[in-house]
Write a protein that holds these residues in place. Structure first.
Motif: not given
Length: 275
Positions: A45-51, A66-75
């Protein structure tokens, strides 16, 4: 993540509160013990992610897509994981993946012997290799139970420590090598989260690259959405979609009526294989 891994509670105390792929020929080449194995095609994946410390609810994840974030980090696990994860189940992984989310697995393993704080699990020079193997086994078991299949990355979270302390740094590198070697033996890709001033620097500048991670997620809170212009090490390192950059922390954001405090990441790397 700077402190999410260590424990969000501890992170808030330490930092005043609150996405890197192994592409054939690039990250894989750096992972010396992968050569003899036939690997599943990786997903990137290339783009905005959050954790964020605890995986958000399914309704929140749907609202945030919504289109801004495409990936999420999870513990996914680790004795030093700071938050309980009531939402993080195999069903949740399947559901958010169906929505379109890409997931980045994080494992909060043993922390350095010279690190301040009272982590539940700390490595020593004597235990580093064995802990690295057993933690990797646990990381794979946890990721697999969530539906993150072979070929997925697991990012080992290593919080800041004094890398000029030679004995401490050597113990950390022994642990990381053992962790990564065991991951690869089980056909999971190796990743590492750390700080440009300490833990990530130790990996990037190590003279001996044997069994070190093929993907590097660096914490540098400069508010720059990039994995290249502020990259502090050699331009030939961790190329080919093998980088993540945590560039903002403790960002309180509201999307679709759900407010979550997250860290923002610029991601150009591997994500979990969930389908």
């Amino acid at each position: 993540m700077a402190g999410h891994r260590q424990s969000k509670k501890r992170r808030h105390l330490t930092w005043a509160v609150a996405g890197a792929a192994v592409v054939a020929g690039a990250g894989i080449a750096a992972q010396t013990s992968m050569a003899a194995t036939t690997w599943p095609a990786q997903r990137t994946f290339t783009g905005h992610a959050f954790d964020t410390c605890a995986a958000p609810s399914l309704p929140a994840m749907k609202a945030w897509h919504t289109g801004f974030y495409g990936a999420a980090a999870v513990y996914v696990g680790g004795r030093n994981r700071g938050c309980s994860q009531p939402n993080l189940t195999a069903s949740w992984v399947k559901s958010v993946s169906a929505v379109g989310w890409k997931l980045i697995p994080i494992y909060v393993g043993a922390q350095p012997p010279c690190q301040s704080g009272s982590s539940p699990e700390k490595l020593t020079a004597t235990t580093a290799a064995s802990l690295g193997r057993t933690d990797a086994d646990d990381a794979v078991a946890k990721a697999s139970a969530l539906g993150m299949k072979a070929g997925s990355p697991v990012f080992l979270d290593m919080e800041p420590y004094d890398i000029t302390n030679t004995s401490c740094n050597n113990a950390v590198l022994t642990y990381v090598r053992a962790f990564d070697k065991e991951l690869r033996a089980k056909t999971y890709r190796s990743g590492f989260y750390g700080f440009t001033s300490s833990s990530a620097k130790a990996i990037a500048t190590a003279a001996d690259k044997t069994d070190l991670p093929g993907n590097l997620w660096y914490a540098l809170w400069d508010k720059q959405y990039t994995t290249t212009t502020d990259w502090p090490w050699g331009s030939t390192q961790f190329t080919g979609h093998s980088r993540g950059h945590q560039y903002i922390v403790n960002s309180k954001e509201t999307r679709g009526g759900y407010t979550i405090t997250v860290d923002r990441d610029a991601w150009d790397g591997p994500v979990a294989i969930t389908g």
